[in-house]
Design a protein around this motif. Structure first.
Motif, PDB file in Angstrom:
ATOM      1  N   UNK A   1       0.848  -1.193   0.000  1.00 48.34           N
ATOM      2  CA  UNK A   1       0.000   0.000   0.000  1.00 48.34           C
ATOM      3  C   UNK A   1       0.878   1.236   0.000  1.00 48.34           C
ATOM      4  N   UNK A   2       0.535   2.191  -0.871  1.00 46.03           N
ATOM      5  CA  UNK A   2       1.228   3.479  -0.903  1.00 46.03           C
ATOM      6  C   UNK A   2       0.191   4.580  -0.899  1.00 46.03           C
ATOM      7  N   UNK A   3       0.350   5.530  -0.005  1.00 51.51           N
ATOM      8  CA  UNK A   3      -0.605   6.628   0.107  1.00 51.51           C
ATOM      9  C   UNK A   3       0.083   7.813   0.757  1.00 51.51           C
TER      10      UNK A   3
ATOM     11  N   UNK B   1       3.616   7.404   2.276  1.00 56.23           N
ATOM     12  CA  UNK B   1       3.576   6.286   3.202  1.00 56.23           C
ATOM     13  C   UNK B   1       3.569   4.985   2.406  1.00 56.23           C
ATOM     14  N   UNK B   2       4.494   4.096   2.724  1.00 59.61           N
ATOM     15  CA  UNK B   2       4.571   2.799   2.055  1.00 59.61           C
ATOM     16  C   UNK B   2       4.463   1.704   3.104  1.00 59.61           C
ATOM     17  N   UNK B   3       3.597   0.757   2.824  1.00 62.60           N
ATOM     18  CA  UNK B   3       3.331  -0.312   3.796  1.00 62.60           C
ATOM     19  C   UNK B   3       3.327  -1.662   3.087  1.00 62.60           C
ATOM     20  N   UNK B   4       4.074  -2.594   3.629  1.00 62.99           N
ATOM     21  CA  UNK B   4       4.066  -3.977   3.169  1.00 62.99           C
ATOM     22  C   UNK B   4       3.530  -4.829   4.312  1.00 62.99           C
ATOM     23  N   UNK B   5       2.554  -5.655   4.020  1.00 65.14           N
ATOM     24  CA  UNK B   5       1.981  -6.490   5.068  1.00 65.14           C
ATOM     25  C   UNK B   5       1.803  -7.915   4.569  1.00 65.14           C
ATOM     26  N   UNK B   6       1.856  -8.834   5.516  1.00 61.40           N
ATOM     27  CA  UNK B   6       1.657 -10.252   5.209  1.00 61.40           C
ATOM     28  C   UNK B   6       0.916 -10.872   6.378  1.00 61.40           C
ATOM     29  N   UNK B   7      -0.109 -11.675   6.075  1.00 59.13           N
ATOM     30  CA  UNK B   7      -0.857 -12.316   7.144  1.00 59.13           C
ATOM     31  C   UNK B   7      -1.316 -13.696   6.698  1.00 59.13           C
ATOM     32  N   UNK B   8      -1.423 -14.589   7.650  1.00 58.36           N
ATOM     33  CA  UNK B   8      -1.928 -15.938   7.428  1.00 58.36           C
ATOM     34  C   UNK B   8      -2.956 -16.236   8.511  1.00 58.36           C
ATOM     35  N   UNK B   9      -4.153 -16.648   8.093  1.00 58.88           N
ATOM     36  CA  UNK B   9      -5.216 -17.011   9.016  1.00 58.88           C
ATOM     37  C   UNK B   9      -5.599 -18.467   8.806  1.00 58.88           C
TER      38      UNK B   9
ATOM     39  N   UNK C   1      -1.301 -15.029  12.142  1.00 59.23           N
ATOM     40  CA  UNK C   1      -0.153 -14.174  12.394  1.00 59.23           C
ATOM     41  C   UNK C   1      -0.111 -13.088  11.332  1.00 59.23           C
ATOM     42  N   UNK C   2       0.319 -11.902  11.720  1.00 64.91           N
ATOM     43  CA  UNK C   2       0.342 -10.764  10.794  1.00 64.91           C
ATOM     44  C   UNK C   2       1.613  -9.969  11.029  1.00 64.91           C
ATOM     45  N   UNK C   3       2.233  -9.580   9.928  1.00 66.69           N
ATOM     46  CA  UNK C   3       3.425  -8.733   9.996  1.00 66.69           C
ATOM     47  C   UNK C   3       3.233  -7.558   9.049  1.00 66.69           C
ATOM     48  N   UNK C   4       3.633  -6.380   9.487  1.00 65.66           N
ATOM     49  CA  UNK C   4       3.558  -5.193   8.633  1.00 65.66           C
ATOM     50  C   UNK C   4       4.773  -4.321   8.871  1.00 65.66           C
ATOM     51  N   UNK C   5       5.277  -3.749   7.808  1.00 68.36           N
ATOM     52  CA  UNK C   5       6.395  -2.811   7.883  1.00 68.36           C
ATOM     53  C   UNK C   5       6.019  -1.556   7.116  1.00 68.36           C
ATOM     54  N   UNK C   6       6.144  -0.419   7.764  1.00 66.34           N
ATOM     55  CA  UNK C   6       5.773   0.852   7.145  1.00 66.34           C
ATOM     56  C   UNK C   6       6.957   1.803   7.161  1.00 66.34           C
ATOM     57  N   UNK C   7       7.019   2.608   6.154  1.00 62.88           N
ATOM     58  CA  UNK C   7       7.975   3.714   6.140  1.00 62.88           C
ATOM     59  C   UNK C   7       7.259   4.949   5.627  1.00 62.88           C
ATOM     60  N   UNK C   8       7.584   6.089   6.213  1.00 64.07           N
ATOM     61  CA  UNK C   8       6.927   7.331   5.821  1.00 64.07           C
ATOM     62  C   UNK C   8       7.972   8.416   5.643  1.00 64.07           C
ATOM     63  N   UNK C   9       7.924   9.049   4.485  1.00 65.45           N
ATOM     64  CA  UNK C   9       8.794  10.184   4.186  1.00 65.45           C
ATOM     65  C   UNK C   9       7.947  11.451   4.165  1.00 65.45           C
ATOM     66  N   UNK C  10       8.432  12.468   4.836  1.00 63.22           N
ATOM     67  CA  UNK C  10       7.701  13.730   4.950  1.00 63.22           C
ATOM     68  C   UNK C  10       8.638  14.859   4.532  1.00 63.22           C
ATOM     69  N   UNK C  11       8.256  15.569   3.483  1.00 67.16           N
ATOM     70  CA  UNK C  11       9.119  16.635   2.950  1.00 67.16           C
ATOM     71  C   UNK C  11       8.315  17.919   2.828  1.00 67.16           C
TER      72      UNK C  11
END
Length: 836
Positions: A352-354, A389-397, A415-425
């Motif tokens: 996801x990118x927003x 904002x960039x978010x990568x997520x992975x989940x298994x149910x 289980x769910x894992x997410x990694x986000x990074x945000x750049x603000x300029x």
């Protein structure tokens, strides 16, 4: 940057539209070749009741979701038939009829961004800048000092035409959901149909002339007072099979609102010129979904969404101050559902990118004012701001098959894992201000430096729950563990639900629950909120012509928040109720108590040094708290009345008591007026000093709401009506209590008996408190009606005329304590739909 963004947006839109047109054309050709193989296709069906009602969960499904009167076409806009969902008082203001943003909601007394928004199992909650896109502030989203750009609580605005269902969890929320202290709004995107190719084209239009507007200014130059507007929406969807086990859906939708306003420009100290100009709002969805079923046990899916949103605004009295708030939002989602002998495994990976950003005409502001000649001029803008904002997520149910063990009947885990990074300029910006009087010229040059920030956040969550059955008693214990590296906290939340089926046939079930829900720390606090700037000032004495520099490279205060040691906000819930089905009648009743604890508050204090200089310290605390108590009930049924049509009815009611003390982003800033410092935690309330924490909730606080929805189908489903009715009790609101000094207990900071002020001195005169007065917000009954009539209907083509009547009975319901603040009066939407 502006042109690149436009080109990229245009390319994505063109690609999606070509895909829609291309696959629609292929479908038509294929149908012409083999029409005898095409099965009969029927349109809307009245929603039937679920076999077993789930207390604390409300659903809106299928064509019922897409047919209801929903003027923003949004997920939250579809929830107004749910009594225990509260809407912002100003969501339907008569002054902002041109807006297309989704309405903000509250569940269990929480703020809008304290809910979790989920689409196809992937988080869609904005935790960076969700303070609101509203037009409530004329200059919303454009400030020199504030680095942030106003945004919404959702990252992407999904059009309900793409959705199969929307579910709201308000209590006994399953352990698979986390990151909220209010409730969960979960939407599922529909799959492509497998019988044949389908194509639909839907359009709708309304304008201010079709509404009875109240309290508007026909010569308005402010976006929070919109006397004119016109809104258009168009949606195209094509879906069908590519082969026996592969299906495709492509879709494009666009909402466009034009808001004509008077353009105000300063031509003197107190004189302005006016010209007509248009602001606009644009929301779009471009969507593609591919579903493959290689076997009966395996389903694979890939979907891609491009959902840009844009608002054009300008600042009153500033020429060339135009800016656009935009959100370039993308999502790629890959899923696999695998049915095994043990149960169903669902895996999901998403990108996801927003980011709500600002694109301005210029980064230079000029201002000149002359108190002698009364001349004046000001123009310019505040510069660009880009949030990505960039978010990568992975989940298994995993959800097991029904187990035939003596006690254990089902197991769920994930289980769910997410990694986000945000750049603000933020772009460098300059403000050049000249103030001329009879004796001097004061020149102030402020340089706001270019500013770049980056943060990252990793989150890990695990949950497990089980169904334990002992006779007629079903107990569902569970837990959820969440960790994020922003706070460094590991939060363990218990979930416990129990149901007792009194007669063993779901006719009368006793339901209870004891749960804890942990929220998500707002990343906004991890960023510097105010940009650094340098101040220089010169004073020229007119009689001598001598210029002296009075301020040299003064550096602004640092308002960076300290967030070390924060606990994660949480909400403890106790609930109980009854639910059941009697024939085709379903009912439910529940009582809920929520305690919101460790809520985030900010603090700012000034530190004075012996040499006369000062500094500021800003930090976050967990001092916020609140509570919610509510009871709600609903009854629903669906039946076929033969010649009198087929009907689905739902009646709901919710009574609530709310107390909250968790301020907005920068409520507790250091403030001084006429040399007197503010005390934040105390206020004057209706003329009496009291703790700020004891004040009532200022929004989302209707004590009682009653809803009634009716969906009817007549003449062999050729005429369809959908009525959504909502009655809201009178509520209380706050506004600043401005009084002259002698009318207050101890005077105001100004001491003026001509200019009223809401800054009231305390008993000793050493501090001032903000003063508020309580006022009534009128309640009343709102009825919205959607009508669909098939003008032509055959096996292969249906042409439908659609119409919506908003506020059918022209009710005058309050939106604030301000005089004249009401909802829009009766209004009309006209549209069409063609389906192949």
């Amino acid at each position: 940057m502006f042109n690149q963004r436009r080109l990229k947006k245009r390319a994505c839109r063109t690609l999606m539209v070509l895909l829609v047109a291309g696959y629609a054309g292929n479908a038509t050709a294929e149908e012409k070749e083999a029409p005898q193989n095409r099965p009969e296709y029927s349109l809307r069906q009245i929603t039937v009741l679920d076999e077993k009602r789930v207390l604390g969960k409300s659903d809106l499904k299928g064509d019922s979701l897409r047919a209801m009167p929903n003027y923003t076409g949004s997920i939250t806009g579809a929830l107004k038939g749910m009594a225990d969902v509260q809407f912002s008082n100003e969501a339907e203001s008569s002054l902002t009829g041109g807006e297309i943003r989704p309405p903000q909601i509250s569940i269990n007394g929480a703020k809008p961004y304290e809910n979790a928004f989920v689409v196809d199992g992937v988080g869609n909650t904005n935790t960076f800048n969700p303070s609101g896109l509203g037009a409530e502030n004329n200059n919303s989203g454009a400030s020199f000092n504030d680095l942030s750009v106003h945004g919404a609580e959702q990252n992407l605005f999904y059009d309900t035409s793409l959705l199969e269902s929307v579910s709201v969890y308000s209590s006994n929320v399953p352990a698979q959901y986390g990151g909220f202290t209010g409730g969960v709004v979960s939407a599922e995107i529909r799959d492509p149909r497998a019988d044949r190719w389908h194509f639909s084209l839907t359009g709708r239009h309304t304008r201010s002339e079709w509404f009875l507007l109240r309290g508007i200014d026909g010569d308005s130059e402010a976006p929070d007072n919109q006397p004119e507007f016109s809104k258009y929406s168009l949606t195209a969807i094509a879906d069908g099979p590519l082969s026996d086990n592969v299906g495709l859906m492509v879709a494009a939708s666009r909402q466009h609102s034009v808001i004509p306003l008077d353009r105000k420009e300063r031509v003197g100290m107190t004189e302005y010129s006016y010209d007509e100009d248009d602001q606009h709002r644009i929301g779009e969805n471009y969507f593609l979904k591919l579903v493959a079923r290689p076997s009966e046990r395996l389903k694979l899916s890939v979907d891609a969404t491009y959902a840009p949103y844009e608002e054009k605004r300008w600042r009153a009295a500033w020429a060339e101050s135009d800016w656009e708030i935009y959100n370039e939002a993308y999502k790629l989602n890959i899923g696999a559902d695998w049915t095994t002998d043990l149960g169903v495994v669902k895996a999901k990976a998403a990108y996801l990118q927003s980011g709500y950003s600002r694109d301005t005409e210029t980064s230079f502001r000029y201002s000149y004012s002359n108190s002698v000649s009364r001349e004046g001029e000001q123009y310019g803008g505040v510069g660009d701001a880009v949030n990505e904002n960039r978010r990568i997520s992975f989940k298994v149910d995993f959800d097991s098959v029904p187990l035939k063990l003596p006690l254990l009947k089902n197991v769920s885990s994930g289980i769910e894992f997410a990694s986000e990074s945000l750049d603000m300029w933020n772009e460098e910006a300059v403000a050049n201000v000249y103030v001329e009087s009879a004796t001097q010229i004061l020149h102030t040059l402020t340089r706001y430096l270019e500013y770049d920030q980056s943060k990252s956040l990793a989150m890990l969550g695990y949950y497990a729950s089980a169904d334990l059955e002992l006779g007629s008693l079903l107990v569902t214990p569970g837990f959820r563990i969440d960790y994020d590296d922003f706070t460094g906290n590991t939060d363990i939340a218990h979930r416990m639900k129990a149901e007792f089926d009194t007669f063993g046939n779901s006719m009368f079930r006793l339901v209870s629950g004891y749960n804890r829900y942990y929220g998500t720390a707002l990343r906004a606090y991890a960023f510097d909120r105010y940009r650094p700037y340098l101040n220089n000032q010169w004073k020229t004495v007119k009689t001598t012509g001598v210029t002296t520099q009075t301020i040299t490279d003064k550096v602004s205060a640092d308002y960076s928040f300290e967030t070390d040691g924060l606990a994660t906000p949480y909400s403890d819930e106790v609930m109980g109720g009854i639910a059941g089905n009697i024939g085709n009648l379903g009912y439910g009743f529940k009582a809920v108590r929520r305690d919101h604890r460790k809520q985030l508050l900010n603090r700012v204090e000034r530190i004075d040094y012996p040499d006369g200089s000062c500094d500021y310290r800003s930090w976050m605390t967990n001092e916020g708290k609140g509570s919610y108590e509510g009871i709600s009930a609903d009854v629903s049924c669906a039946f076929d009345a033969g010649e009198w049509g087929r009907h689905s009815l739902t009646l709901g009611a919710a009574k609530s008591w709310i107390k909250t003390f968790n301020g907005n982003y920068y409520d507790n800033a250091f403030s001084e007026n006429n040399g007197v410092e503010r005390e934040y935690f105390m206020v004057f309330y209706n003329g009496e000093p009291m703790l700020r924490a004891a004040m009532l909730a200022d929004n989302y606080n209707a004590p009682l709401a009653i809803t009634f929805t009716w969906q009817g189908s007549f003449f062999n489903d050729q005429l369809r009506l959908y009525s959504v009715n909502r009655w809201r009790d009178w509520s209380k609101g706050l506004k600043a209590d401005k009084q002259i000094s002698s009318a207050t207990p101890y005077g105001t900071t100004s001491g003026s008996n001509t200019s009223p002020s809401s800054y009231w001195l305390n008993e000793t005169g050493s501090r001032y408190y903000d003063a508020y007065v309580i006022g009534d917000i009128a309640g009343g009954f709102m009825s919205d009606l959607s009508v669909e009539m098939d003008l032509y209907k055959s096996e292969g083509l249906t042409a439908t005329l659609t119409g919506d009547v908003y506020n059918l009975f022209n009710a005058s319901i309050g939106t604030s304590v301000a005089e004249g603040g009401t909802v829009r009066g009766r209004g009309y939407y006209l549209g069409f739909r063609c389906e192949l």
